[in-house]
Design an enzyme around this catalytic site. Sequence first.
Site, PDB file in Angstrom:
ATOM      1  N   TYR A 145      14.529  79.308 -34.765  1.00 54.71           N
ATOM      2  CA  TYR A 145      14.703  77.680 -34.797  1.00 54.71           C
ATOM      3  C   TYR A 145      13.309  77.249 -35.093  1.00 54.71           C
ATOM      4  O   TYR A 145      13.105  76.260 -35.954  1.00 54.71           O
ATOM      5  CB  TYR A 145      15.115  77.491 -33.401  1.00 54.71           C
ATOM      6  CG  TYR A 145      15.332  75.915 -33.328  1.00 54.71           C
ATOM      7  CD1 TYR A 145      16.387  75.386 -33.843  1.00 54.71           C
ATOM      8  CD2 TYR A 145      14.328  74.877 -32.567  1.00 54.71           C
ATOM      9  CE1 TYR A 145      16.598  73.991 -33.387  1.00 54.71           C
ATOM     10  CE2 TYR A 145      14.606  73.772 -32.600  1.00 54.71           C
ATOM     11  CZ  TYR A 145      15.653  73.191 -32.979  1.00 54.71           C
ATOM     12  OH  TYR A 145      15.883  71.756 -32.992  1.00 54.71           O
ATOM     13  N   SER A 155      11.680  69.335 -35.775  1.00 56.43           N
ATOM     14  CA  SER A 155      11.411  69.293 -34.434  1.00 56.43           C
ATOM     15  C   SER A 155      10.208  69.478 -34.130  1.00 56.43           C
ATOM     16  O   SER A 155       9.034  69.900 -34.804  1.00 56.43           O
ATOM     17  CB  SER A 155      12.466  70.479 -33.763  1.00 56.43           C
ATOM     18  OG  SER A 155      12.108  70.807 -32.704  1.00 56.43           O
TER      19      SER A 155
END
Length: 258
Positions: free
Chosen positions: A154, A141
Site C-alpha cells: 500500500y 496517501s
Amino acid sequence: MRLQDKVIFITGGAKGIGGETAKVCAGYGAKIIAVDLNEDVVKKNVEEIKAAGGDAIWAVADVRKRDQIKAAIQKGLDAYGRIDCLFNAAGVDRICGFLDMSDDEYDFNMDINVKGTFITCAEVAKIMIPNKKGRIINTSSIAAVREEAFNGTYCMSKAAVSMMTRVLALELAPYGITTVAIQPGNIETDILRESFTNRGKAEGKDVSEFYAEMEATIPMGYIGQPSEIAEVVAFLCDDRSAYIDGNSILIAGGKIMA
Ligand SMILES: NC(=O)c1ccc[n+]([C@@H]2O[C@H](COP(=O)([O-])OP(=O)(O)OC[C@H]3O[C@@H](n4cnc5c(N)ncnc54)[C@H](O)[C@@H]3O)[C@@H](O)[C@H]2O)c1
C-alpha cells in the site's frame, strides 16, 4: 454555485471518500459521473444525490480494465458531452507483512491503486486534451511519505501515485490540464476500519487498542471524516485552484508532524 455544470468523473464514487466527494461536488452544482466496481452501492449513492436535487449518473467499471473505463467514459460523454475534472478515488489496502506477501497479494494493491489510476488518467486525459483544459486529482496517501509496518505494498503503491502525478503534470500542463494528488491521513471509511483491524491483529492488538494508538499520532486528536477530504477535492476542481499543479497535498490533521 462554484462548480456549476462542471462534469466530474469519480472512480470509487460509490462510498467513502469518492462517494462523499460526489455528494459534496453535486451540492456545489457539478454533474457527477460516479464509477465503481460495486453496482448496488454506486447506484444508491447516485439516487441519494438526485434525491437531494443533484445531477449524477453511475457506471460500473473495474479501474484495472481499460475497456471498462473507456465504456464508463463514453457513458459520461453521452450524458454530459465532456469531462472537466477527474477524481481517482478507487483504491484498496490489503494488509500483509513483507515476507509473507504472495505475488497475488502484491499485484492486488498495485494493480488497483497504481495501474487503475494510470489507466483512468490516460483515458480521461485523451478526452480533456482537445478542450485544452482539465483537472486531474489522484488519491495518494500519507502512507506515500510515512512508512507503515505490515502495509508495504500500500505504501509503495501510494508513493507511485504521487510520482505518477508529478510526471503527468509535466506532460499535461501544455494542454492546460493540471494534475495534483491528495494525501489523506486517517479517514473514517471502510478501508480504514479494515486496515486498522488487520494491522492491529498483525501487531497482536485488538482493534480498539490500535484505534486509540493511531488517534494518539494525530496532532488534531481525531480520525478525519470523508467530508473533510471532499471539500478539498471540491476546491481542486474549482477554477480558483488553477495554479496548483504537480504536487501532493497532505490532509492529515497534522499527522506528519507527529
Ligand atoms: N480512509 C483512509 O484513511 C485513507 C487514507 C489515505 C488514502 N485513502 C485512499 O482514499 C481512496 C478512497 O478510499 P476510502 O477510504 O474512501 O475507502 P472505501 O473502501 O470506502 O472506498 C473505496 C472505493 O473504491 C472502490 N473500488 C475498489 N476497487 C475498485 C476497482 N478495482 N475498480 C473500481 N472501483 C474500485 C470500492 O468499491 C469503494 O467504493 C483510496 O484510494 C484509499 O487508498 C484512504
